[in-house]
Design a protein around this motif. Structure first.
Motif: not given
Length: 595
Positions: A259, A262, A509-510, A513, A516
């Motif tokens: 994480e 990100y 990319a975030i 998603r 998560k």
């Protein structure tokens, strides 16, 4: 550290007295016109164009004095306020729709008392613990800060419900003058493109953030997920070249270590961000025994997260920060709940039901049968039959380790369950969620579960800090639920409305998603590390006086949960029961009689 707050008393001789509880950096604001009005405000007003350097208390006093109660209905913000009218011998009191801060009250023929500190009021009144409230707490299906009811953990003491404006006087006692009804603010939008909806959503969210950060020192939580990252990126655009402090948990746990990548994407994209990191591996769930858990007024089912929430606030307490922005509440707005499938079944739209269920099965990596059962068939099954005949014959009692969502865990005392009707309470909850439209029933419950802000009240406010949730701005809530469901919920797309809104602002990319990382490892490892102390806490607890739990069964299930035997639901029920024990053992129970 002391929480800010107040106590106001209107006594039988028609005199109104008040006392303030201050901190060094208090969030309390007061405005006075001697012998006429006293206004007390905790929190902040938003969307007031002409402030003229006036405090929030001055603004409310001026609006009320010049335009009356109708103007009070237009006030928006994350706050509570009281208006004492000394000549009329009455008190007006209001909580914002998300219940950022609490107000409690009690009355008899002699006095009316309002306060922000429930247990202090309970002690002064020799109040009796409300075991029916505790039964509701143990059976509420979602983790929440407060239950959606006026009753509190103490008999004859009540809460002002979020969004309510109440009038208190000895002649008229207690009267509701107005309340914020979310459904009345929803104006269905039938035709709109996803792009236009995203643009409007982004505009409203940006304005909500701006209201919370202007003229204040602020920081923002940054997890690397879409919600918090959206808040950080939009806030950074608003402050332009100014520095922005961010708060991030970092882990070495295998399930969460990535994480951080990100988080770094946001830091690389935006300049002048000052990141602060908290070692999440030292703030695991159930880490209750290194720091003192603050004395709190009612049991809190999310207490297992205490160490994490405290570490985040402590990390920047030296920076003179007044506001911390979070991404809380986004899921309620930008993710559907899939229960529209039950509505499709009730409407007889079989083809659409089949197609949508197949898409969700592929997206969620579940079987088609499990999707159909959970989101279409089960909600329409009579509540008494939904959990199966064996559970019905046992009056809702589950058998470890198979604890369905709506069931009574085996460590609950049978006489307590019978006396306080735990099974009928569960059936009633399921019945409410079965009413058409089912999707709206779950939306309503989600909004109810979102009210209250435990960390804000017990951890942040004593340090003069307000935790603020822009996604829960009432304007954004009303707009989001006015949109067609197809805008907010698209099979195979995570948070489609937010994805569209943040295109070109969030790193792809975030933004795109689909999954998560979850915090199961934080829960499991924290439970194992603190298991011995939790067992000892249960053994030493005086909770036996309430005759609610069988400690030996609770301890046995706790040990098995720590070994990985159990489910998400069993873990939730264990956490809720442990939080009740913590709350009870903090009580000065010698002042409370007749359980």
């Amino acid at each position: 550290m002391m929480r800010p707050g107040f106590i106001i008393t209107l006594n039988s001789n028609q005199k109104i007295d008040y006392q303030l509880f201050h901190t060094d950096k208090s969030l309390i604001k007061v405005a006075n016109i001697p012998d006429e009005y006293t206004v007390i405000v905790i929190g902040k007003i938003y969307y007031q164009a002409k402030r003229e350097n006036k405090s929030d208390a001055d603004i409310i006093l001026n609006l009320f004095k010049t335009r009356g109660i109708e103007e009070l209905k237009k006030i928006e913000g994350e706050l509570i306020y009281t208006i004492i009218e000394h000549k009329k011998k009455r008190i007006l009191a209001y909580r914002d729709p998300l219940g950022t801060y609490p107000i409690y009250w009690t009355c008899d023929q002699q006095n009316i008392i309002l306060t922000t500190h429930l247990k202090q009021l309970a002690n002064s009144q020799n109040a009796v613990i409300n075991k029916d409230f505790l039964a509701s707490f143990l059976t509420f299906p979602f983790a929440s800060v407060e239950l959606p009811k006026e009753e509190t953990a103490f008999k004859k003491i009540y809460r002002i419900l979020p969004g309510n404006l109440l009038e208190f006087s000895l002649e008229k006692s207690v009267k509701t003058l107005w309340y914020w009804d979310c459904n009345k603010t929803i104006n269905p939008i039938t035709k709109i493109s996803p792009q236009d909806a995203g643009l409007q959503f982004k505009d409203i969210l940006t304005k909500a953030i701006n209201e919370r950060i202007k003229n204040t020192n602020f920081a923002a939580h940054l997890s690397g997920g879409m919600d918090s990252s959206s808040i950080v990126c939009l806030a950074k655009k608003l402050v332009k070249n100014q520095s922005l402090f961010t708060l991030s948990l970092v882990h070495k746990l295998p399930s969460l270590a990535k994480e951080t990548d990100y988080i770094n994407l946001i830091l690389e994209q935006n300049k002048n961000i000052m990141p602060y990191y908290v070692n999440g591996d030292q703030a695991l769930d159930f880490t209750w025994f290194q720091d003192t858990i603050p004395d709190h007024d009612e049991p809190y089912s999310g207490l297992f997260h205490f160490a994490l929430e405290k570490a985040m606030i402590d990390a920047i307490s030296h920076l003179n920060i007044e506001t911390i922005l979070t991404g809380n509440g986004a899921e309620m707005l930008v993710e559907g709940n899939h229960y529209y499938l039950a509505d499709l079944m009730r409407q007889g739209k079989w083809v659409k039901l089949w197609e949508n269920s197949r898409q969700w099965a592929m997206t969620n990596r579940q079987s088609l049968g499990s999707i159909l059962w959970e989101y279409a068939i089960a909600p329409l099954t009579p509540p008494w039959l939904r959990q199966g005949i064996p559970l019905l014959l046992r009056q809702g009692y589950s058998i470890w380790p198979h604890l369905p969502e709506y069931s009574i865990p085996p460590w609950i005392d049978k006489k307590f369950a019978q006396d306080y009707q735990l099974w009928p309470k569960l059936l009633d909850c399921m019945e409410q969620l079965s009413q058409y439209p089912v999707e709206e029933g779950f939306n309503r419950l989600a909004r109810q579960a979102a009210v209250g802000n435990w960390s804000n009240w017990y951890l942040a406010s004593p340090q003069g800090i307000q935790l603020s949730h822009p996604f829960l701005d009432t304007r954004l809530i009303s707009y989001s639920f006015s949109l067609p469901r197809e805008i907010r919920e698209v099979p195979g797309v995570a948070k489609p409305l937010l994805q569209t809104a943040m295109k070109g602002t969030l790193p792809d990319a975030i933004r795109t998603r689909r999954i998560k990382a979850n915090f199961n490892e934080v829960y499991g490892k924290g439970l194992r590390q603190n298991l011995n102390q939790l067992i000892e806490m249960v053994k030493q607890s005086k909770i036996d006086e309430l005759a609610i739990f069988d400690k030996s069964i609770l301890i046995d299930c706790l040990q098995q949960q720590a070994m990985g035997v159990g489910s998400v639901y069993s873990g939730q029920q264990i956490s809720t029961s442990l939080s009740l024990i913590v709350w009870f053992d903090q009580l000065d129970y010698t002042k409370i009689d007749n359980y």
